[in-house]
Scaffold this motif. Structure first.
Motif, short mmCIF file in Angstrom:
data_model
loop_
_atom_site.label_atom_id
_atom_site.label_comp_id
_atom_site.label_asym_id
_atom_site.label_seq_id
_atom_site.Cartn_x
_atom_site.Cartn_y
_atom_site.Cartn_z
N ALA A 381 29.57 38.65 43.69
CA ALA A 381 30.51 37.99 42.79
C ALA A 381 31.49 38.99 42.17
CB ALA A 381 29.76 37.24 41.69
N ASP A 382 31.03 40.25 41.96
CA ASP A 382 31.92 41.27 41.42
C ASP A 382 33.04 41.60 42.40
OD1 ASP A 382 30.28 41.29 39.25
OD2 ASP A 382 29.27 43.17 39.73
N LEU A 383 32.72 41.62 43.69
CA LEU A 383 33.77 41.86 44.68
C LEU A 383 34.78 40.72 44.69
CD1 LEU A 383 31.81 43.27 47.76
CD2 LEU A 383 33.32 44.51 46.20
N GLY A 384 34.32 39.48 44.48
CA GLY A 384 35.24 38.35 44.41
C GLY A 384 36.18 38.47 43.23
N ALA A 385 35.65 38.89 42.06
CA ALA A 385 36.51 39.07 40.89
C ALA A 385 37.53 40.18 41.11
CB ALA A 385 35.64 39.36 39.66
N LEU A 386 37.12 41.27 41.76
CA LEU A 386 38.05 42.36 42.05
C LEU A 386 39.12 41.90 43.05
CD1 LEU A 386 38.91 45.29 41.76
CD2 LEU A 386 37.24 45.90 43.52
N LEU A 387 38.73 41.05 43.99
CA LEU A 387 39.70 40.52 44.95
C LEU A 387 40.74 39.65 44.25
CD1 LEU A 387 40.77 40.02 47.76
CD2 LEU A 387 38.96 38.33 48.12
N VAL A 388 40.34 38.90 43.25
CA VAL A 388 41.31 38.10 42.47
C VAL A 388 42.34 39.01 41.83
CG1 VAL A 388 41.55 36.58 40.48
CG2 VAL A 388 39.69 36.20 42.10
N TRP A 389 41.93 40.18 41.37
CA TRP A 389 42.86 41.12 40.75
C TRP A 389 43.76 41.77 41.81
CZ3 TRP A 389 44.02 46.35 40.79
CH2 TRP A 389 44.72 46.85 39.68
N LEU A 390 43.20 42.09 42.97
CA LEU A 390 43.99 42.75 44.01
C LEU A 390 44.93 41.80 44.73
CD1 LEU A 390 41.36 45.09 45.69
CD2 LEU A 390 43.35 45.81 44.38
N ARG A 391 44.50 40.56 44.99
CA ARG A 391 45.29 39.59 45.74
C ARG A 391 45.30 38.27 44.98
NH1 ARG A 391 46.05 43.73 48.09
NH2 ARG A 391 46.02 44.14 50.35
N PRO A 392 46.02 38.19 43.88
CA PRO A 392 46.01 36.94 43.09
C PRO A 392 46.57 35.74 43.83
CG PRO A 392 47.69 38.45 42.29
CD PRO A 392 46.88 39.21 43.28
N LEU A 393 47.38 35.96 44.87
CA LEU A 393 47.96 34.85 45.63
C LEU A 393 47.11 34.45 46.82
CD1 LEU A 393 51.77 35.75 45.60
CD2 LEU A 393 50.49 34.26 44.06
N ALA A 394 45.96 35.11 47.03
CA ALA A 394 45.09 34.74 48.14
C ALA A 394 44.47 33.37 47.87
CB ALA A 394 44.00 35.80 48.32
N ASP A 395 44.23 32.63 48.94
CA ASP A 395 43.71 31.27 48.83
C ASP A 395 42.20 31.29 48.70
OD1 ASP A 395 46.27 30.48 49.07
OD2 ASP A 395 46.06 29.41 50.96
N GLU A 396 41.69 30.57 47.70
CA GLU A 396 40.26 30.38 47.52
C GLU A 396 39.85 29.02 48.06
OE1 GLU A 396 38.47 31.54 43.74
OE2 GLU A 396 40.41 32.37 43.10
N LEU A 397 38.59 28.89 48.43
CA LEU A 397 38.07 27.62 48.92
C LEU A 397 37.53 26.80 47.77
CD1 LEU A 397 36.15 28.80 52.12
CD2 LEU A 397 38.39 27.72 51.99
N PRO A 398 37.79 25.49 47.76
CA PRO A 398 37.30 24.65 46.65
C PRO A 398 35.78 24.56 46.60
CG PRO A 398 38.27 23.29 48.38
CD PRO A 398 38.60 24.72 48.72
N GLN A 399 35.09 24.90 47.70
CA GLN A 399 33.64 24.79 47.72
C GLN A 399 32.95 25.98 47.07
OE1 GLN A 399 33.46 24.71 51.98
NE2 GLN A 399 32.69 26.80 52.12
#
Length: 757
Positions: A381-399
């Motif tokens: 989950a920490d890598l996911g939070a860091l990815l949000v900071w690095l690529r805020p425009l990346a698409d996340e899955l609703p699931q």
């Protein structure tokens, strides 16, 4: 711009949005707005600003003012929830209107020309202290209105129906409009708008735009390079085995496609049970194999291609490298199994390209590579939070319950991430080095195993990935129980009988299995094969159109040898029993034509009595016409009178004659059948819309109207949605969906009906 924007980090986007809100600002003004005047935030501000300047997205003029690239400014409809600046909102106002505003404010411009009046008004409201003092003198209703409007995003004019003027403003709003704190459209369309300078002044000096220059902390644990390689090797070996199993199932029994497109949940479940793996690996293998050209759509099925046969003969390392490269470039999220409503999504549904999915995949490995050497993330989950900071425009899955949880699972299944760190496979992908990737695959994945260990418990165990020949042999004679780093097959009478039914013999099976055995075959397995072979074929089943039997073997032998009856396909099963490939009636006729006198039997064995059928009319002949009936002319007049009662033909003819002549003319659009280019594009793309619905949808796009559509989603479900803010990007339609209260992209070919909103 389209290439660099998805790669910007969160602080870069935040700084650019703040500069877009200010239009033009000095370095100190921008730093103050972001709350980055000193300390660590100031250092982050300087680093972020330099990064934007290196990309030529921000530059400084000779006066020290910062400017933002125009295309990047258009990325936000209302940056920081602010409207346009005062000078832009009042650009269309007359000099007299500006003079009246200045008079209310008690400000006297340097000259009475429009430019000087507008400059004086902008200078007046550009000072937050003056704006605060002015609002303090306003009526209570005005202060409450201005305070509320300052903290909410401006309403877009597109929400107001065209041609519907705004209601008269109340006393509180009128006071603000007269002094330039709110600006109304001169044609009185849409809501009054608050200039950006006024909104910032009312938010107060303690309000700052969001700015996150420091990435989120990732908790890490020590890991060694050998541990990472060992974990990546185990994951890649298991996935390679799953890939061979899944594609083998698809090659043997091609999955059916849904009418709406893609492979549905039932077929995915069937493939998963046959290949003994979960849904996400099945989806991952199918999408990667399709992108690599190993699978292709064939009518209502998805079948293996000729490239699959070549791929199946390669070593596991080369097989895995093909799928890994395909996954790295996939323009979609293969693990996405649920939509925003929680409904199951089909695989291989042909979803539109998603650049944000590619950026998310690349950004995840980039995020993990930021960890110090010898460290791995303690929680994904920490890598996911860091990815949000690095690529805020990346698409996340609703699931996903946590950011990018499915993507992290995919990377771990493929061995690109191991123990929270980037593996040699992931490092080769990040470096875009095909040769390094091939070397890493060969180092982590052993060569295909061509031998198996057979146990007395009637099992066969293969360490690693079995070769194509071994895989095919064991699958033909045994049932697979487990797949992964080690694969297990179990022999049973049913599985051996399956091989015998395919034409194999007991001796051939024993010889083939002994050739791939590490040690001699156990006695229980040899006994099982030969015992099953002895009972195999003791009862035979044959297809026959009819059976011929009699008491004289010589007569039946004569029928078989008769040259005139060869076309019947007679075959002797016993001295007194024959079978024929020809139906019973035709066999009887042929035997009688040859001079024999056969009889037919009923299913219960009794002789069928043949009687000649009597032919009768289906209905009685109508009686002759009685004297006194109407003549043909009278009956014709009566029918004409009946029609005239329902429709007045003379009146209908007069209406058609007097109708306007231009009704019969073609559409007067320069000889084209479409009213606009938008209508032509939609008509060519919307296969399921009538001409009227296509025209109505095109009119809504051109005029900015809201519209209601009947839409069939990729899951096959039908929904009715009201849309506004329509933007055509054929073959897609971008719009605000009132059902989801969010921006959505719709495939035009999936729209099945259009209605007024």
């Amino acid at each position: 711009m389209a290439l660099v924007l998805p790669r910007l980090t969160l602080p870069c986007l935040q700084l650019a949005e703040a500069l877009a809100a200010l239009t033009v600002a000095s370095l100190d003004e921008l730093a103050f707005l972001l709350g980055a005047s000193d300390g660590e935030r100031a250092r982050g501000f300087a680093f972020t600003l330099q990064a934007l300047m290196d990309c030529a997205l921000v530059w400084s003029d000779g006066d020290g003012r910062l400017h933002l690239a125009a295309p990047l400014r258009n990325a936000w409809a209302s940056p920081l929830g602010l409207d346009a600046p005062l000078g832009q909102l009042l650009a269309g106002s007359s000099s007299d209107e500006l003079g009246r505003m200045l008079a209310k404010l008690g400000v006297k411009p340097a000259a009475n020309r429009k430019a000087q009046r507008l400059a004086a008004l902008v200078e007046q409201h550009g000072d937050p202290a003056r704006v605060a003092a002015l609002v303090a003198k306003a009526p209570t209703a005005t202060r409450e209105l201005l305070d509320r409007r300052a903290r909410q995003a401006p309403e877009r004019p597109g929400f107001v129906l065209f041609g519907t003027p705004q209601a008269d403003a109340g006393p509180g709003e009128q006071w603000a409009v007269e002094r330039g704190l709110l600006v109304r459209d001169r044609h009185r369309y849409g809501p009054a708008r608050m200039p950006a300078e006024v909104a910032l002044a009312l938010r107060g000096s303690d309000w700052h735009a969001p700015f996150t220059p420091v990435p989120p902390e990732v908790r890490s644990v020590p890991v060694t390079g050998s541990d990472v390689e060992r974990e990546a090797a185990a994951a890649s070996m298991a996935f390679a085995a799953h890939a061979v199993s899944v594609l083998g199932v698809c090659a043997a029994a091609p999955p059916a496609r849904l009418k709406a497109g893609g492979i549905g949940a039932r077929e995915l479940s069937r493939i998963g049970r046959a290949a003994q793996c979960d849904e996400i690996p099945v989806r991952l293998v199918l999408e990667a194999a399709s992108a690599a050209g190993l699978l292709a759509r064939d009518g209502d099925r998805v079948t293996a291609t000729a490239a699959y046969d070549t791929w199946a003969g390669k070593e596991p390392a080369d097989q895995f490298a093909v799928l890994l490269r395909a996954w790295w470039a996939l323009p979609l999220a293969p693990g996405g199994s649920r939509d925003e409503d929680g409904k199951a999504l089909p695989a291989l549904a042909g979803a539109p390209p998603c650049e944000g999915c590619v950026q998310a995949r690349h950004g995840l490995l980039a995020a993990a590579s930021r960890l110090p050497a010898g460290e791995g993330a303690a929680a994904s989950a920490d890598l996911g939070a860091l990815l949000v900071w690095l690529r805020p425009l990346a698409d996340e899955l609703p699931q996903d319950a946590t950011p990018f949880a499915t993507l992290v699972t995919e990377a771990e299944l493929l061995g690109a991430l191991a123990l929270g760190a980037v593996s040699p496979l992931g490092a080769a992908l990040l470096a875009d080095d095909a040769e390094a990737l091939a070397d890493a695959c060969r180092r982590l994945l052993p060569a295909a195993s061509g031998t198996a260990r057979f146990g007395s418990d009637l099992t066969a165990v293969v360490a690693g990935t079995p070769s194509a020949h071994l895989f095919e042999l064991l699958d033909s004679v045994a049932d697979r129980e487990a797949a992964g780093a080690a694969s297990v097959w179990r022999f049973s009478p049913g599985s051996v009988r399956r091989a015998l039914d395919a034409g194999r013999t007991a001796d051939a099976l024993t010889t083939d299995l002994a050739a791939v055995a590490v040690e001699p075959l156990p006695q229980p397995l040899s006994y099982l094969i030969h015992d099953t072979a002895r009972s195999h074929g003791r009862v035979r089943v044959v297809s026959a159109a009819c059976v011929i039997h009699g008491q004289e073997p010589a007569l039946l032998a004569e029928l078989v040898a008769h040259r005139g009856l060869v076309h019947l396909g007679l075959r002797q099963l016993a001295p007194t029993v024959l079978i024929s490939r020809t139906p019973a009636d035709k066999t009887l006729a042929a035997l009688r034509a040859a001079g024999y006198a056969p009889v037919a039997e009923e299913p219960d064995g009794s002789v069928r009595i043949e009687r000649a059928r009597r032919h009768r009319a289906a209905s009685p002949v109508p009686p002759p016409r009685r004297p006194g009936g109407r003549t043909r002319a009278q009956r014709t007049d009566a029918r004409t009178a009946d029609v005239g009662t329902a429709v007045d033909l003379h009146a209908l003819a007069r209406r058609l004659r007097d109708a306007p002549q231009d009704l019969a003319k073609p559409d007067p659009y320069d000889g084209r059948p479409y009213a606009s280019d938008t209508e032509e594009i939609i008509a060519e793309t919307a296969r399921n819309l009538s001409f009227t619905d296509a025209r109505q949808l095109a009119h809504a796009v051109d005029e900015g109207r809201s519209i209601t559509i009947e839409y069939v989603a990729t899951s096959g479900s039908t929904t009715v949605r009201t849309l506004s803010r329509l933007e055509l990007d054929a073959p897609y339609l971008h719009a605000w969906c009132h059902l989801r209260d969010d921006e959505r992209m719709f495939t035009i070919s999936r729209i099945h009906g259009v209605m007024p909103a």
